[in-house]
Scaffold this motif. Structure first.
Motif, PDB file in Angstrom:
ATOM      1  N   ARG A   1       8.003  -5.501   0.687  1.00 22.40           N
ATOM      2  CA  ARG A   1       7.394  -6.821   0.858  1.00 22.40           C
ATOM      3  C   ARG A   1       5.956  -6.811   0.344  1.00 22.40           C
ATOM      4  O   ARG A   1       5.521  -7.750  -0.321  1.00 22.40           O
ATOM      5  CB  ARG A   1       7.424  -7.259   2.330  1.00 22.40           C
ATOM      6  CG  ARG A   1       8.794  -7.604   2.834  1.00 22.40           C
ATOM      7  CD  ARG A   1       9.430  -8.801   2.135  1.00 22.40           C
ATOM      8  NE  ARG A   1       8.584  -9.977   2.251  1.00 22.40           N
ATOM      9  CZ  ARG A   1       8.426 -10.898   1.298  1.00 22.40           C
ATOM     10  NH1 ARG A   1       9.080 -10.803   0.160  1.00 22.40           N
ATOM     11  NH2 ARG A   1       7.632 -11.922   1.476  1.00 22.40           N
ATOM     12  N   ALA A   2       5.226  -5.750   0.636  1.00 23.02           N
ATOM     13  CA  ALA A   2       3.849  -5.644   0.149  1.00 23.02           C
ATOM     14  C   ALA A   2       3.819  -5.635  -1.374  1.00 23.02           C
ATOM     15  O   ALA A   2       2.993  -6.299  -1.994  1.00 23.02           O
ATOM     16  CB  ALA A   2       3.180  -4.392   0.711  1.00 23.02           C
ATOM     17  N   ALA A   3       4.728  -4.885  -1.974  1.00 23.44           N
ATOM     18  CA  ALA A   3       4.780  -4.806  -3.437  1.00 23.44           C
ATOM     19  C   ALA A   3       5.082  -6.173  -4.055  1.00 23.44           C
ATOM     20  O   ALA A   3       4.496  -6.543  -5.075  1.00 23.44           O
ATOM     21  CB  ALA A   3       5.827  -3.787  -3.875  1.00 23.44           C
ATOM     22  N   HIS A   4       5.996  -6.921  -3.439  1.00 20.64           N
ATOM     23  CA  HIS A   4       6.385  -8.218  -3.989  1.00 20.64           C
ATOM     24  C   HIS A   4       5.385  -9.329  -3.714  1.00 20.64           C
ATOM     25  O   HIS A   4       5.414 -10.364  -4.386  1.00 20.64           O
ATOM     26  CB  HIS A   4       7.763  -8.627  -3.449  1.00 20.64           C
ATOM     27  CG  HIS A   4       8.875  -7.806  -4.004  1.00 20.64           C
ATOM     28  ND1 HIS A   4       9.626  -6.961  -3.228  1.00 20.64           N
ATOM     29  CD2 HIS A   4       9.356  -7.670  -5.268  1.00 20.64           C
ATOM     30  CE1 HIS A   4      10.518  -6.356  -3.980  1.00 20.64           C
ATOM     31  NE2 HIS A   4      10.378  -6.759  -5.226  1.00 20.64           N
ATOM     32  N   THR A   5       4.510  -9.132  -2.738  1.00 22.67           N
ATOM     33  CA  THR A   5       3.577 -10.204  -2.375  1.00 22.67           C
ATOM     34  C   THR A   5       2.116  -9.855  -2.647  1.00 22.67           C
ATOM     35  O   THR A   5       1.232 -10.640  -2.327  1.00 22.67           O
ATOM     36  CB  THR A   5       3.729 -10.566  -0.881  1.00 22.67           C
ATOM     37  OG1 THR A   5       3.399  -9.422  -0.090  1.00 22.67           O
ATOM     38  CG2 THR A   5       5.126 -11.048  -0.561  1.00 22.67           C
ATOM     39  N   GLY A   6       1.875  -8.680  -3.213  1.00 28.82           N
ATOM     40  CA  GLY A   6       0.505  -8.273  -3.487  1.00 28.82           C
ATOM     41  C   GLY A   6      -0.262  -7.872  -2.240  1.00 28.82           C
ATOM     42  O   GLY A   6      -1.488  -7.921  -2.220  1.00 28.82           O
ATOM     43  N   GLY A   7       0.461  -7.467  -1.221  1.00 31.61           N
ATOM     44  CA  GLY A   7      -0.172  -7.081   0.036  1.00 31.61           C
ATOM     45  C   GLY A   7      -0.362  -5.583   0.154  1.00 31.61           C
ATOM     46  O   GLY A   7      -0.132  -4.825  -0.788  1.00 31.61           O
ATOM     47  N   GLY A   8      -0.757  -5.168   1.317  1.00 32.44           N
ATOM     48  CA  GLY A   8      -0.950  -3.755   1.604  1.00 32.44           C
ATOM     49  C   GLY A   8      -0.113  -3.347   2.804  1.00 32.44           C
ATOM     50  O   GLY A   8       0.522  -4.175   3.448  1.00 32.44           O
TER      51      GLY A   8
ATOM     52  N   PHE B   1       0.849  -5.465   5.951  1.00 31.87           N
ATOM     53  CA  PHE B   1       2.004  -5.314   6.812  1.00 31.87           C
ATOM     54  C   PHE B   1       1.741  -4.099   7.684  1.00 31.87           C
ATOM     55  O   PHE B   1       1.495  -3.007   7.162  1.00 31.87           O
ATOM     56  CB  PHE B   1       3.281  -5.100   5.985  1.00 31.87           C
ATOM     57  CG  PHE B   1       3.681  -6.308   5.194  1.00 31.87           C
ATOM     58  CD1 PHE B   1       4.599  -7.215   5.699  1.00 31.87           C
ATOM     59  CD2 PHE B   1       3.127  -6.546   3.946  1.00 31.87           C
ATOM     60  CE1 PHE B   1       4.966  -8.341   4.971  1.00 31.87           C
ATOM     61  CE2 PHE B   1       3.482  -7.660   3.205  1.00 31.87           C
ATOM     62  CZ  PHE B   1       4.398  -8.558   3.721  1.00 31.87           C
ATOM     63  N   LEU B   2       1.772  -4.277   8.988  1.00 37.44           N
ATOM     64  CA  LEU B   2       1.567  -3.174   9.919  1.00 37.44           C
ATOM     65  C   LEU B   2       2.924  -2.635  10.328  1.00 37.44           C
ATOM     66  O   LEU B   2       3.782  -3.376  10.812  1.00 37.44           O
ATOM     67  CB  LEU B   2       0.802  -3.645  11.160  1.00 37.44           C
ATOM     68  CG  LEU B   2       0.640  -2.612  12.279  1.00 37.44           C
ATOM     69  CD1 LEU B   2      -0.129  -1.382  11.801  1.00 37.44           C
ATOM     70  CD2 LEU B   2      -0.048  -3.258  13.479  1.00 37.44           C
TER      71      LEU B   2
ATOM     72  N   ASP C   1       4.611   5.965  -5.472  1.00 37.15           N
ATOM     73  CA  ASP C   1       5.403   6.230  -6.676  1.00 37.15           C
ATOM     74  C   ASP C   1       6.400   5.129  -7.001  1.00 37.15           C
ATOM     75  O   ASP C   1       6.577   4.775  -8.163  1.00 37.15           O
ATOM     76  CB  ASP C   1       6.156   7.556  -6.540  1.00 37.15           C
ATOM     77  CG  ASP C   1       5.234   8.761  -6.490  1.00 37.15           C
ATOM     78  OD1 ASP C   1       4.008   8.614  -6.748  1.00 37.15           O
ATOM     79  OD2 ASP C   1       5.735   9.864  -6.170  1.00 37.15           O
ATOM     80  N   LYS C   2       7.067   4.601  -5.997  1.00 38.79           N
ATOM     81  CA  LYS C   2       8.155   3.641  -6.242  1.00 38.79           C
ATOM     82  C   LYS C   2       7.734   2.180  -6.097  1.00 38.79           C
ATOM     83  O   LYS C   2       8.317   1.308  -6.729  1.00 38.79           O
ATOM     84  CB  LYS C   2       9.325   3.912  -5.290  1.00 38.79           C
ATOM     85  CG  LYS C   2       9.909   5.292  -5.411  1.00 38.79           C
ATOM     86  CD  LYS C   2      10.600   5.489  -6.726  1.00 38.79           C
ATOM     87  CE  LYS C   2      11.275   6.859  -6.745  1.00 38.79           C
ATOM     88  NZ  LYS C   2      11.799   7.192  -8.045  1.00 38.79           N
ATOM     89  N   GLN C   3       6.753   1.901  -5.258  1.00 35.47           N
ATOM     90  CA  GLN C   3       6.382   0.511  -4.992  1.00 35.47           C
ATOM     91  C   GLN C   3       4.969   0.162  -5.463  1.00 35.47           C
ATOM     92  O   GLN C   3       4.562  -0.992  -5.372  1.00 35.47           O
ATOM     93  CB  GLN C   3       6.508   0.214  -3.491  1.00 35.47           C
ATOM     94  CG  GLN C   3       7.884   0.451  -2.923  1.00 35.47           C
ATOM     95  CD  GLN C   3       8.951  -0.419  -3.564  1.00 35.47           C
ATOM     96  OE1 GLN C   3       8.720  -1.577  -3.889  1.00 35.47           O
ATOM     97  NE2 GLN C   3      10.131   0.133  -3.768  1.00 35.47           N
ATOM     98  N   ASN C   4       4.218   1.162  -5.917  1.00 38.70           N
ATOM     99  CA  ASN C   4       2.831   0.974  -6.323  1.00 38.70           C
ATOM    100  C   ASN C   4       1.988   0.365  -5.182  1.00 38.70           C
ATOM    101  O   ASN C   4       1.140  -0.490  -5.399  1.00 38.70           O
ATOM    102  CB  ASN C   4       2.723   0.128  -7.585  1.00 38.70           C
ATOM    103  CG  ASN C   4       1.372   0.273  -8.236  1.00 38.70           C
ATOM    104  OD1 ASN C   4       0.721   1.313  -8.130  1.00 38.70           O
ATOM    105  ND2 ASN C   4       0.927  -0.772  -8.921  1.00 38.70           N
ATOM    106  N   VAL C   5       2.265   0.821  -3.982  1.00 45.43           N
ATOM    107  CA  VAL C   5       1.541   0.404  -2.782  1.00 45.43           C
ATOM    108  C   VAL C   5       0.846   1.636  -2.233  1.00 45.43           C
ATOM    109  O   VAL C   5       1.442   2.704  -2.132  1.00 45.43           O
ATOM    110  CB  VAL C   5       2.517  -0.179  -1.724  1.00 45.43           C
ATOM    111  CG1 VAL C   5       1.827  -0.404  -0.396  1.00 45.43           C
ATOM    112  CG2 VAL C   5       3.142  -1.464  -2.239  1.00 45.43           C
ATOM    113  N   HIS C   6      -0.415   1.490  -1.889  1.00 45.12           N
ATOM    114  CA  HIS C   6      -1.210   2.616  -1.376  1.00 45.12           C
ATOM    115  C   HIS C   6      -1.508   2.376   0.104  1.00 45.12           C
ATOM    116  O   HIS C   6      -2.490   1.704   0.430  1.00 45.12           O
ATOM    117  CB  HIS C   6      -2.487   2.778  -2.198  1.00 45.12           C
ATOM    118  CG  HIS C   6      -2.201   3.062  -3.632  1.00 45.12           C
ATOM    119  ND1 HIS C   6      -1.974   4.325  -4.096  1.00 45.12           N
ATOM    120  CD2 HIS C   6      -2.045   2.231  -4.700  1.00 45.12           C
ATOM    121  CE1 HIS C   6      -1.715   4.272  -5.391  1.00 45.12           C
ATOM    122  NE2 HIS C   6      -1.749   3.008  -5.780  1.00 45.12           N
TER     123      HIS C   6
END
Length: 151
Positions: A24-31, A4-5, A74-79
């Motif tokens: 959305r990234a967290a729920h869909t396995g995206g970045g 997601f940009l 921390d909250k979404q586990n998205v880097h």
């Protein structure tokens, strides 16, 4: 991986766009790719002064980015990744989308004041039919709870 940009700028609506992209990234396995564009007109000074201003702008962006990045980690586990470019925002957004085939969705925040949704949203929606990826426009006044419910 689909990314997601989202555009990092000084607008208030940027916050909801960041939240939406991260959830959305967290729920869909995206970045998440976070783009910040430094307009060229900020450096129309003598060379030395322009370089100092450029460095200060990059530092300001990195500090701003780190606030969002920490929350995403921390909250979404998205880097998220940070991309800083110089130029006109619309041109840089389109260039990045064409250069990175993993970008699957452009996420923009819409302003809520009487001036309209903002120049970036206005311009991008005029050309939405020819964009190479879908665009999601996140209303700037959605509550955090509502964002969580719809993502």
């Amino acid at each position: 991986m689909r990314k997601f940009l989202v555009v990092l700028d000084d607008s208030r609506e940027c916050l909801n766009a960041m939240r939406f992209a991260a959830m959305r990234a967290a729920h869909t396995g995206g970045g998440v790719a976070i783009l910040s564009v430094i307009p060229p007109d900020e450096f129309n000074h003598w060379i030395g002064v322009g370089e100092i201003m450029r460095a200060e702008a990059r530092e300001r962006i990195e500090v701003h980015y780190e606030v969002f990045a920490k929350w995403m980690r921390d909250k979404q586990n998205v880097h998220p990744e940070l991309i800083i470019r110089e130029g006109e925002p619309v041109n840089e957004i389109l260039a990045l989308i064409s250069e990175d085939p993993e970008i699957g969705v452009l996420v923009l925040g819409a302003g809520t004041d009487n001036k309209g949704p903002g120049p970036l949203v206005t311009h991008m929606t005029r050309h939405a039919g020819s964009l190479p990826v879908p665009m999601t426009i996140v209303p700037g006044d959605l509550s955090k709870e509502r964002l969580e419910a719809i993502t």
